[in-house]
Design a protein around this motif. Structure first.
Motif, PDB file in Angstrom:
ATOM      1  N   CYS A   1     -33.309  -6.636 -36.810  1.00  0.00           N
ATOM      2  CA  CYS A   1     -34.622  -6.496 -37.161  1.00  0.00           C
ATOM      3  C   CYS A   1     -35.567  -6.071 -36.106  1.00  0.00           C
ATOM      4  O   CYS A   1     -35.330  -7.153 -35.286  1.00  0.00           O
ATOM      5  N   VAL A   2     -36.088  -5.064 -36.021  1.00  0.00           N
ATOM      6  CA  VAL A   2     -36.906  -4.821 -34.083  1.00  0.00           C
ATOM      7  C   VAL A   2     -38.170  -5.259 -34.963  1.00  0.00           C
ATOM      8  O   VAL A   2     -38.798  -4.426 -36.712  1.00  0.00           O
TER       9      VAL A   2
ATOM     10  N   ALA B   1     -46.546 -17.251 -39.615  1.00  0.00           N
ATOM     11  CA  ALA B   1     -46.589 -16.100 -39.539  1.00  0.00           C
ATOM     12  C   ALA B   1     -45.810 -15.203 -40.234  1.00  0.00           C
ATOM     13  O   ALA B   1     -44.910 -14.949 -40.207  1.00  0.00           O
ATOM     14  N   TYR B   2     -46.557 -14.066 -40.444  1.00  0.00           N
ATOM     15  CA  TYR B   2     -45.729 -13.071 -40.896  1.00  0.00           C
ATOM     16  C   TYR B   2     -45.553 -11.653 -39.749  1.00  0.00           C
ATOM     17  O   TYR B   2     -46.929 -11.395 -38.980  1.00  0.00           O
ATOM     18  N   VAL B   3     -44.390 -11.443 -39.344  1.00  0.00           N
ATOM     19  CA  VAL B   3     -44.124  -9.890 -38.841  1.00  0.00           C
ATOM     20  C   VAL B   3     -44.270  -9.034 -39.161  1.00  0.00           C
ATOM     21  O   VAL B   3     -42.595  -9.258 -39.417  1.00  0.00           O
ATOM     22  N   TRP B   4     -44.509  -7.682 -38.876  1.00  0.00           N
ATOM     23  CA  TRP B   4     -43.830  -6.637 -39.184  1.00  0.00           C
ATOM     24  C   TRP B   4     -42.185  -6.540 -38.436  1.00  0.00           C
ATOM     25  O   TRP B   4     -42.323  -6.780 -37.614  1.00  0.00           O
ATOM     26  N   MET B   5     -41.153  -6.130 -39.349  1.00  0.00           N
ATOM     27  CA  MET B   5     -39.900  -6.030 -38.434  1.00  0.00           C
ATOM     28  C   MET B   5     -39.333  -3.670 -39.656  1.00  0.00           C
ATOM     29  O   MET B   5     -39.861  -4.231 -40.467  1.00  0.00           O
ATOM     30  N   LEU B   6     -38.770  -3.719 -38.639  1.00  0.00           N
ATOM     31  CA  LEU B   6     -38.021  -2.620 -39.240  1.00  0.00           C
ATOM     32  C   LEU B   6     -36.410  -2.834 -39.253  1.00  0.00           C
ATOM     33  O   LEU B   6     -35.544  -2.966 -38.047  1.00  0.00           O
ATOM     34  N   ALA B   7     -36.330  -2.753 -40.227  1.00  0.00           N
ATOM     35  CA  ALA B   7     -34.369  -3.543 -40.395  1.00  0.00           C
ATOM     36  C   ALA B   7     -33.762  -2.643 -40.542  1.00  0.00           C
ATOM     37  O   ALA B   7     -33.781  -1.706 -41.627  1.00  0.00           O
TER      38      ALA B   7
ATOM     39  N   ARG C   1     -38.644  -2.011 -44.204  1.00  0.00           N
ATOM     40  CA  ARG C   1     -39.950  -2.311 -43.191  1.00  0.00           C
ATOM     41  C   ARG C   1     -40.113  -3.376 -44.269  1.00  0.00           C
ATOM     42  O   ARG C   1     -40.393  -2.908 -44.947  1.00  0.00           O
ATOM     43  N   TYR C   2     -40.612  -4.413 -42.861  1.00  0.00           N
ATOM     44  CA  TYR C   2     -41.244  -5.689 -44.671  1.00  0.00           C
ATOM     45  C   TYR C   2     -41.574  -6.790 -43.046  1.00  0.00           C
ATOM     46  O   TYR C   2     -40.745  -6.512 -41.998  1.00  0.00           O
TER      47      TYR C   2
END
Length: 551
Positions: free
Chosen positions: A130-131, A105-111, A96-97
């Protein structure tokens, strides 16, 4: 030449595979925000059009693990370690990053990533997705933030400390700047907190704090709007023209420009229908822009803060009321004692005058009235002394003056003073304190404890047997006072030793409800304890335990 049946079947199978691959690519594009591939045979440059479109990175920037530069600085190292471990072990990758979008802008992703193997078992390439989990991650962050805010608010009942905690907690997590304005109970406005995430802006923050958010007749400056009307303001993109429109004067406009506000959010602090202040959050450096979800969250946070500030103000108001009451009691006690002294002297003079004329038939009547007057003066003096003691306790000036004391002697002296009163009430009064019991106590305060306990027994046990006893139990001296009076119900007993605590109606028994409170205060100051054992209709037994030795 016509293709053979085998070639036709092969072509049909290839067409189906292409169709299936296309369908899978479409599913991936729908399910994932970003898809990527990475082949060790292509110069370590990930082949990912969607990654480059999302982050704005070029193929050249992706070389030599350049993709890590698109991650939030706080997430890079742990993601790098997880990625290298997965590749070394040829195992699936999960992380997760926060991924930087092209707009900053930063967006949380599940890679997720997985190795694709060649027929010989070697890794041919890595593929991954990356979801976007921004909503989920934001919800988790905000729930944790509110929990932390609640802890901070609960840890302090001081309004200033509560607002300082709120401002410092909000910076970085919610904003680059946080401004707290307060509407005081007397009606004046004050800017109490201005916190900037960047410490180098401390001088500019001091300038912002000096600005006064005084509402005008038709306020447009967001903090002034919140303070005057209780309305929130959301400005996703703050333009220079809008700053000119809301600035209160030229200096204010220059300060806003120096801060460099890009997005703004102001919410009121509300509690019980009253406006207590306003919270303003500013974005100045990041690509973040406030939206409706941010507004709802900020208002939820402001509601928690408003409740905490309201509770702190209520507590302060209660403390002020108690302080004023104690000051009044102290002054009233002194003022009421002043006329008691000449009244007591007059009664003494009258008693002497009566004794000078022993043959007068009025002597018995006058002496009876004089004795009643003396008794009431003593009673008023005791009440005034109790009130003075309560004010001393409240002011923290209540002190003991210890000396070597024979507790048995004090018990007998106080009991002797009460014996005529018990006889008048037809009480069988017994005292058991035969042996000397020596310790270090405040003699006058110890006598005061016995006064209160015996007075209590006389009031609620009139006409029943009353006894006072003293025994030594190891390192403790135990004084017990028993009566056979009305008793105390179990639910009323915890209130007995509170200030102004009562177990019965003052209409029938009178008193200020201070005797047992002072008893407990004195006994605990001596290092001891006081307790009661009673049932309604079966009398009461009070026990005072005092240490005979001190550390």
């Amino acid at each position: 030449m016509m293709p053979s049946e085998g070639e036709a079947a092969l072509r049909e199978e290839l067409a189906q595979l292409r169709q299936e691959a296309g369908r899978l690519r479409q599913l991936l594009e729908i399910a994932a925000q970003v898809t990527w591939t990475d082949s060790p045979h292509k110069g370590l440059v990930p082949l990912s059009a969607s990654w480059m479109a999302f982050t704005g990175q070029t193929p050249e920037q992706l070389r030599d693990k350049g993709w890590l530069q698109a991650l939030h600085p706080d997430d890079r190292e742990r993601t790098r370690v997880a990625s290298e471990r997965a590749r070394a072990e040829n195992q699936p990758f999960l992380a997760r990053y926060r991924l930087r979008r092209a707009d900053g802008a930063y967006v949380w992703m599940l890679a997720r990533g997985a190795p694709i193997r060649a027929p010989d078992g070697t890794v041919r390439e890595w593929v991954g997705t990356c979801v976007d989990i921004q909503a989920q991650a934001l919800g988790e962050e905000r729930a944790a933030f509110l929990a932390r805010a609640s802890e901070l608010f609960a840890s302090s009942l001081d309004a200033s400390a509560t607002l300082a905690s709120l401002a410092n907690l909000s910076v970085s997590a919610l904003a680059d700047w946080c401004i707290v304005d307060v509407l005081h109970p007397d009606g004046h406005f004050e800017r109490v907190q201005v916190v900037a995430a960047d410490p180098s802006h401390s001088a500019l923050a001091a300038t912002v704090q000096r600005l006064t958010p005084v509402p005008r007749e038709r306020p447009v400056y967001p903090p002034a709007v919140a303070l005057a009307t209780g309305r929130s303001t959301l400005v996703p993109e703050l333009t220079d023209a809008l700053m000119e429109a809301v600035a209160q004067d030229a200096d204010h406009l220059a300060t806003m420009r120096a801060v460099g506000i890009r997005s703004l959010l102001t919410v009121p602090l509300l509690a019980r229908g009253h406006i207590l202040g306003a919270l303003t959050f500013l974005v100045t450096t990041s690509g973040r822009r406030y939206g409706d979800e941010d507004l709802h969250f900020a208002q939820e946070l402001a509601n928690l803060a408003g409740l905490a500030v309201d509770n702190a103000r209520l507590l302060q108001g209660a403390r002020d009321a108690i302080r004023l009451r104690d000051e009044f009691l102290s002054v009233a006690s002194h003022e009421l004692k002043t006329p008691l002294t000449p009244l007591s002297l007059k009664l003494q003079a009258l008693s002497r005058a009566v004794k000078a004329h022993p043959d007068s038939p009025l002597v018995p009547v006058i002496e009876a009235h004089v004795e009643t007057g003396h008794r009431q003066v003593r009673r008023l003096t005791e009440l005034m002394n109790d009130l003075l003691d309560v004010s001393r306790i409240g002011a923290g000036t209540f002190r003991l003056q210890r000396e070597a004391v024979d507790v048995a002697e004090v018990v007998r002296e106080v009991a002797a003073r009460f014996a005529p009163r018990f006889a008048l009430e037809h009480c069988d009064f017994r005292v058991e304190a035969p042996e000397p019991v020596r310790g270090s106590f405040d003699r006058a305060r110890l006598a005061q404890v016995l006064d209160h306990l015996l007075d209590n027994a006389l009031k609620y046990g009139a006409g029943t047997p009353v006894s006072v006893g003293l025994v030594v139990d190891g390192p403790m001296a135990r004084i017990t006072v028993r009566d056979g009076g009305i008793g105390i119900s179990p639910e009323q007993q915890p209130r007995l030793f509170e200030r102004y605590g009562r177990a019965v109606s003052e209409r029938h028994y009178g008193g200020l409800g201070l005797g047992l409170y002072l008893t407990r205060t004195i006994v605990e100051a001596e290092g001891g304890s006081v307790s009661v054992d009673s049932r309604q209709g079966e009398g009461a037994t009070f026990e005072v335990a005092l240490p005979l030795t001190r550390p």
